[in-house]
Design an enzyme around this catalytic site. Structure first.
Site, PDB file in Angstrom:
ATOM      1  CB  CYS A 164     -10.930   0.731   5.756  1.00  0.00           C
ATOM      2  SG  CYS A 164     -10.071   1.171   4.243  1.00  0.00           S
ATOM      3  CG  HIS A 185     -16.083  -6.028  -4.123  1.00  0.00           C
ATOM      4  ND1 HIS A 185     -14.799  -6.127  -4.592  1.00  0.00           N
ATOM      5  CD2 HIS A 185     -16.145  -4.924  -3.353  1.00  0.00           C
ATOM      6  CE1 HIS A 185     -14.133  -5.078  -4.153  1.00  0.00           C
ATOM      7  NE2 HIS A 185     -14.924  -4.335  -3.407  1.00  0.00           N
ATOM      8  CD  GLU A 190      -6.656   0.720  -1.974  1.00  0.00           C
ATOM      9  OE1 GLU A 190      -7.274  -0.266  -1.561  1.00  0.00           O
ATOM     10  OE2 GLU A 190      -7.202   1.667  -2.554  1.00  0.00           O
ATOM     11  CG  ASP A 220      -7.028  -3.387  -3.724  1.00  0.00           C
ATOM     12  OD1 ASP A 220      -7.095  -4.342  -4.513  1.00  0.00           O
ATOM     13  OD2 ASP A 220      -7.916  -2.522  -3.626  1.00  0.00           O
TER      14      ASP A 220
HETATM   15  C1  PEP Z   1      -8.922  -2.562   0.445  1.00  0.00           C
HETATM   16  O1  PEP Z   1      -8.384  -2.721  -0.657  1.00  0.00           O
HETATM   17  O2  PEP Z   1      -8.487  -3.053   1.509  1.00  0.00           O
HETATM   18  C2  PEP Z   1     -10.169  -1.789   0.540  1.00  0.00           C
HETATM   19  C3  PEP Z   1     -10.712  -1.512   1.698  1.00  0.00           C
HETATM   20  O3  PEP Z   1     -10.742  -1.422  -0.639  1.00  0.00           O
HETATM   21  P1  PEP Z   1     -11.678  -2.376  -1.526  1.00  0.00           P
HETATM   22  O4  PEP Z   1     -11.853  -3.664  -0.781  1.00  0.00           O
HETATM   23  O5  PEP Z   1     -12.952  -1.659  -1.741  1.00  0.00           O
HETATM   24  O6  PEP Z   1     -10.849  -2.510  -2.749  1.00  0.00           O
HETATM   25 MG    MG Z   2      -8.988  -1.470  -2.289  1.00  0.00          MG
END
Ligand code: PEP
Ligand code: MG
Length: 591
Positions: A515, A202, A444, A468
């Protein structure tokens, strides 16, 4: 690649003002240069380096000055109040025995004074903690507090929030929590260099969202750097230079101007449609974390918002946002996007998304534990409030709702039930909402990809969350720099799961996007086009480049490339073949 460990030659030989180059993970592009600001909120991290015999006096002088400053700090804290509780601390700042011991150990070890003081502090705390007298044992806390205050002074460490920083600095830190980065202003945070984190952590996502160059996974940079050191962060190559010499500084200034020039060229193309040379129109969308980013999304040429990570609304310590607060946030994003598609993901807390004041169960294995949809289904009132706010906001634009971390149909049954009830409630209360809001699933978890034919019957769209999906497929914690070398987006196992998901979505006639960070990786664009992806969603900063790639190739040639790649045996082999293709076909390195 991993950065050096603290005891590696690079770090232990390091003394103030000597140039040092560290290699980490390139997490957010761009080049920044500035003074280091040590942001070490959780635990003090004390550097250790050798000093010459002639520096002992100067180090001791620093210690005396730190004692004085720490005493002044405590006095100003207690001004006008009963200071009895701080008396023990004030005595420590004047303790002649402590001063003598520091002076002696400096001479013996010839190490920097922070490290020397920490040794003494640890030894004394150990003795106090074992003392027979309860009174003495209880003094351990005062002692540690006073000790930290002295260390803080020695390391020019101040307790601040990042949003308080009002001069341009390069942030050097262990890691950043989502709450640390609220209000992160790139006018002041020029770059980020962190011990922990991988490309999809993150910290990386937030750095890209704020367009701040970042290098993560540097292992121990926070222990090697002093406040005020000059730092260059090369987010393009994943390199950090501490105290550059003149030639290096000049080289990086040239690289920085070159990078800025390319950035301008790319941005000139951002408003052109993402259409391949043979006429397939793709949707290139943006990932956002906070509602106010919606305004800037269009400035990067996004066709919509492919992922709004709603958990950032849930960041106020200690409580969940009310329905009305959420309604305001979602409505403002939908209104700002003026009818373009906006996909809002329901709350995805847990795993590495830890929020202050929200105590999820302390799972032994949080990434496999109580997170995302699992948490929301166990706390249905949280999901219910969010769905009410989302549906009520739906009248303001083209909303799509999606659910994170779905692993099978039982979760969909439970969600359907809640959606049905919420719609009945809203109707009964007379709140208008759109009844045709599409509900989608994030793919995911490997089980979701493998059974995507079954899930496709139950969803209006898929969005592949590769951050994920890759971590669960390859069993690699996405935020752990020690295993970052195993995080291979082009691993045949990952590509097969993506292919299966896209094929099943297409067979069922539902749109499929991505995404996860792979959607914004320029090396992956042609592969994803060839696999049949409909939409790509990424940090806004990446959009112009991905658009340019899409506009330079045809679907037929992308499919041909994928046909060559799929039988290959390993991630590196596939990645190398893609690089070669990009070079030969697009002359990519000259872009
Ligand atoms: C992912 O897991 O690719 C995703 C977009 O969700 P996050 O990165 O918020 O876990
Ligand atoms: Mg994710």
């Amino acid at each position: 690649m991993q950065g050096p460990r603290f005891d590696s030659p690079a770090c232990s030989r390091y003394t103030r003002a000597r140039m040092m180059e560290l290699t980490g993970i390139s997490a957010s592009p761009g080049i920044a240069r500035g003074k280091a600001f040590l942001f070490l909120e959780d635990r003090l991290s004390v550097p250790r380096y050798d000093i010459g015999a002639g520096q002992v006096d100067a180090e001791y002088g620093r210690f005396l000055a730190a004692l004085q400053a720490a005493a002044a700090e405590v006095k100003s804290l207690v001004a006008g109040q009963d200071g009895t509780l701080f008396e023990a601390q004030l005595l420590m700042f004047e303790d002649p025995e402590l001063k003598d011991r520091v002076r002696a150990l400096l001479g013996e070890t010839r190490r920097n004074v922070e490290w020397v003081f920490l040794q003494i502090l640890d030894e004394m705390s150990g003795k106090l903690a074992k003392a027979e007298s309860q009174y003495l044992r209880e003094r351990t806390v005062d002692f540690a507090d006073a000790g930290n205050r002295i260390l803080g002074q020695l390391m020019a460490r101040t307790r601040v929030r990042l949003s308080d920083i009002r001069q341009p600095v390069v942030l050097v830190t262990r890691t950043l929590m989502p709450s640390d980065t609220l209000g992160l202003d790139h006018a002041y945070i020029l770059g980020i260099a962190a011990d922990a984190g991988g490309r999809t952590s993150h910290t990386a996502i937030l750095a890209r969202a704020s367009e701040i160059p970042a290098v993560l996974g540097l292992s121990d940079i926070s222990r090697c750097v002093h406040a005020g050191d000059e730092i260059i962060v090369d987010g393009n190559r994943g390199i950090v230079i501490v105290n550059p010499d003149d030639a290096t500084r000049e080289r990086y200034e040239t690289r920085r101007s070159e990078w800025e020039r390319k950035d301008v060229v790319l941005k000139e193309q951002r408003d052109l449609p993402a259409e391949t040379t043979d006429g397939k129109l793709l949707s290139i969308e943006a990932n956002i974390e906070t509602p106010d980013e919606a305004e800037s999304v269009r400035a990067h040429g996004a066709d919509g918002i492919g992922l709004f990570r709603s958990e950032f609304l849930f960041i106020q310590p200690g409580r969940f946002p009310s329905e009305e607060e959420q309604l305001t946030a979602y409505s403002s994003v939908l209104t700002a996007m003026k009818g373009r598609s906006v996909t809002i993901r329901t709350l995805d807390l847990g795993g590495d998304k830890v929020m202050p004041g929200i105590h999820l169960a302390a799972d032994d294995n949080p990434l496999l534990g109580w997170r995302a949809i699992r948490f929301c289904l166990a706390r249905p009132e949280v999901l219910r409030t969010q769905l009410r706010a989302l549906l009520r906001a739906s009248v303001h634009g083209a909303l799509r709702i999606m659910f994170p971390l779905i692993s099978g149909t039982a979760e969909l049954d439970a969600i359907d039930e809640i959606v049905k009830e919420v719609k009945i409630e809203l109707n009964r209360e007379g709140h208008p909402f759109r009844d045709d809001v599409p509900f989608g699933i994030m793919i995911e978890v490997p089980s979701a990809a493998i059974t995507s034919d079954i899930l496709a019957e139950r969803a209006d769209f898929f969005s592949i969350g590769t951050n994920d999906l890759i971590q669960y497929t390859l069993a690699v914690d996405r935020g752990n720099e020690k295993v970052a070398y195993l995080y291979e987006p082009f691993h045949p196992g990952v590509l097969r799961l993506i292919r299966t998901t896209i094929e099943n979505a297409r067979a069922r006639g539902i749109p499929v996007g991505m995404c996860g960070e792979l959607a914004g990786d320029p090396l992956a664009t042609v592969v994803l086009l060839g696999l049949g992806l409909d939409s790509f969603s990424m940090g806004p900063i990446g959009i112009p480049l991905i658009k340019r790639i899409v506009r330079s190739v045809g679907i037929m040639e992308a499919e041909e490339l994928v046909r060559c790649l799929m039988p290959m045996r390993s991630g590196p082999e596939i990645e190398q073949a893609v690089r070669a293709w990009m070079e030969e076909r697009l002359d990519y390195s000259s872009w």
